[in-house]
Design a protein around this motif. Structure first.
Motif, PDB file in Angstrom:
ATOM      1  N   TYR A  60     -43.270 -10.678 -77.980  1.00  0.00           N
ATOM      2  CA  TYR A  60     -42.727  -9.371 -77.583  1.00  0.00           C
ATOM      3  C   TYR A  60     -43.803  -8.545 -76.884  1.00  0.00           C
ATOM      4  CZ  TYR A  60     -40.550  -4.758 -77.940  1.00  0.00           C
ATOM      5  OH  TYR A  60     -40.031  -3.511 -77.652  1.00  0.00           O
ATOM      6  N   PHE A  61     -45.016  -8.557 -77.440  1.00  0.00           N
ATOM      7  CA  PHE A  61     -46.116  -7.806 -76.831  1.00  0.00           C
ATOM      8  C   PHE A  61     -46.491  -8.391 -75.476  1.00  0.00           C
ATOM      9  CE2 PHE A  61     -50.658  -7.225 -76.050  1.00  0.00           C
ATOM     10  CZ  PHE A  61     -50.698  -5.845 -75.965  1.00  0.00           C
ATOM     11  N   LYS A  62     -46.535  -9.720 -75.383  1.00  0.00           N
ATOM     12  CA  LYS A  62     -46.887 -10.346 -74.103  1.00  0.00           C
ATOM     13  C   LYS A  62     -45.852  -9.990 -73.034  1.00  0.00           C
ATOM     14  CE  LYS A  62     -47.561 -14.639 -75.686  1.00  0.00           C
ATOM     15  NZ  LYS A  62     -48.012 -16.039 -75.752  1.00  0.00           N
ATOM     16  N   ASP A  63     -44.575 -10.029 -73.409  1.00  0.00           N
ATOM     17  CA  ASP A  63     -43.518  -9.654 -72.467  1.00  0.00           C
ATOM     18  C   ASP A  63     -43.633  -8.187 -72.068  1.00  0.00           C
ATOM     19  OD1 ASP A  63     -42.593 -12.243 -72.725  1.00  0.00           O
ATOM     20  OD2 ASP A  63     -40.928 -11.706 -74.062  1.00  0.00           O
ATOM     21  N   LYS A  67     -44.289  -6.682 -68.344  1.00  0.00           N
ATOM     22  CA  LYS A  67     -43.331  -5.715 -67.805  1.00  0.00           C
ATOM     23  C   LYS A  67     -44.034  -4.439 -67.348  1.00  0.00           C
ATOM     24  CE  LYS A  67     -39.725  -2.678 -69.597  1.00  0.00           C
ATOM     25  NZ  LYS A  67     -38.916  -2.358 -70.783  1.00  0.00           N
ATOM     26  N   MET A  68     -44.928  -3.914 -68.185  1.00  0.00           N
ATOM     27  CA  MET A  68     -45.604  -2.658 -67.850  1.00  0.00           C
ATOM     28  C   MET A  68     -46.603  -2.850 -66.709  1.00  0.00           C
ATOM     29  SD  MET A  68     -43.896  -0.620 -69.614  1.00  0.00           S
ATOM     30  CE  MET A  68     -44.710   0.830 -69.005  1.00  0.00           C
ATOM     31  N   LYS A  71     -44.545  -2.887 -63.527  1.00  0.00           N
ATOM     32  CA  LYS A  71     -44.128  -1.528 -63.154  1.00  0.00           C
ATOM     33  C   LYS A  71     -45.306  -0.724 -62.618  1.00  0.00           C
ATOM     34  CE  LYS A  71     -39.996  -0.990 -65.806  1.00  0.00           C
ATOM     35  NZ  LYS A  71     -39.084   0.001 -66.272  1.00  0.00           N
ATOM     36  N   ALA A  72     -46.468  -0.858 -63.235  1.00  0.00           N
ATOM     37  CA  ALA A  72     -47.646  -0.122 -62.772  1.00  0.00           C
ATOM     38  C   ALA A  72     -48.042  -0.578 -61.372  1.00  0.00           C
ATOM     39  CB  ALA A  72     -48.810  -0.311 -63.740  1.00  0.00           C
ATOM     40  N   ASN A  73     -47.999  -1.885 -61.138  1.00  0.00           N
ATOM     41  CA  ASN A  73     -48.328  -2.409 -59.805  1.00  0.00           C
ATOM     42  C   ASN A  73     -47.336  -1.924 -58.762  1.00  0.00           C
ATOM     43  OD1 ASN A  73     -50.587  -3.768 -60.735  1.00  0.00           O
ATOM     44  ND2 ASN A  73     -49.505  -5.687 -61.039  1.00  0.00           N
ATOM     45  N   GLN A 134     -44.337   3.921 -71.277  1.00  0.00           N
ATOM     46  CA  GLN A 134     -45.341   3.188 -72.057  1.00  0.00           C
ATOM     47  C   GLN A 134     -45.346   3.693 -73.498  1.00  0.00           C
ATOM     48  OE1 GLN A 134     -47.557   0.669 -70.944  1.00  0.00           O
ATOM     49  NE2 GLN A 134     -48.031   0.448 -73.110  1.00  0.00           N
ATOM     50  N   ASN A 135     -45.308   5.017 -73.662  1.00  0.00           N
ATOM     51  CA  ASN A 135     -45.288   5.584 -75.014  1.00  0.00           C
ATOM     52  C   ASN A 135     -44.043   5.156 -75.775  1.00  0.00           C
ATOM     53  OD1 ASN A 135     -47.718   6.869 -74.518  1.00  0.00           O
ATOM     54  ND2 ASN A 135     -46.786   8.819 -74.005  1.00  0.00           N
ATOM     55  N   SER A 136     -42.905   5.160 -75.107  1.00  0.00           N
ATOM     56  CA  SER A 136     -41.658   4.739 -75.727  1.00  0.00           C
ATOM     57  C   SER A 136     -41.736   3.273 -76.156  1.00  0.00           C
ATOM     58  CB  SER A 136     -40.505   4.945 -74.745  1.00  0.00           C
ATOM     59  OG  SER A 136     -39.318   4.421 -75.239  1.00  0.00           O
TER      60      SER A 136
END
Length: 194
Positions: A60-63, A67-68, A71-73, A134-136
């Motif tokens: 879950y963390f790797k996914d 994902k983040m 989105k950042a890129n 990211q916080n969510s």
């Protein structure tokens, strides 16, 4: 945009989760005599989780990380594209400014100044939106790990689950027999599949 820094804070969140979420059955806790030293009975089981390994192997963390980062890129590329378009417009104006009448030059400069402010506001809003997401996601990750550790601790009879992170830990030494990281990772990854 500073995904790695945020991911570091995610590791800290896991550490907090591990300590806070795993304290169970507070009603049964008895206080030791105040002699200056605390004693832990053999019945009170304390284990630890290596948060570095947990985060590196928790699917879950790797996914979430992928994902983040994506989105950042995308946000960085979007901002770079908008910034380059604005710079081209400014360069075009600078090339023509000596041939323009004063009133047209003033109007163009005013328009470019407004556009620059709009671009800065857009960048701030995009950064804030990414930070909020990211916080969510961090809260969701925290909750998933905390919920799992509560149930895991209850099943195993653990009173506390500590976290260990190389170079950033309050634990100076722990016997490896207390390390339940692998078992927790397997359980968390299985929970994702359900």
């Amino acid at each position: 945009m500073k995904t790695t820094t945020k991911l570091g804070s995610l590791a800290a969140a896991v550490a907090i989760v591990s300590v806070m979420a795993s304290c169970q059955d507070k009603e049964k806790t008895t206080t030791a005599p105040k002699t200056g030293t605390a004693t832990v009975s053999n019945e009170e089981k304390i284990v630890y989780v290596n948060s570095d390994s947990l985060l590196n192997k928790y699917q879950y963390f790797k996914d979430l990380k992928t994902k983040m980062e994506t989105k950042a890129n995308a946000a960085q590329k979007d901002m770079a594209s908008k910034g380059q378009a604005f710079q081209r417009e400014v360069a075009q104006y600078q090339a023509q400014q000596n041939t323009l009448p004063a009133d047209q030059r003033a109007a163009t400069e005013e328009r470019l100044a407004r556009k620059q402010q709009e671009l800065q506001a857009y960048q701030q809003n995009a950064s804030a939106a990414l930070q909020n997401e990211q916080n969510s996601e961090n809260v969701k990750l925290y909750d998933k790990i905390a919920d799992y550790l509560k149930e895991y601790s209850k099943k195993k009879g653990y009173k506390m689950v500590l976290t260990y992170s190389k170079g950033n830990s309050a634990i100076l030494f722990a016997d490896e027999s207390l390390d339940v990281t692998s078992e927790v990772i397997v359980g968390l990854n299985e929970a994702i599949k359900k």
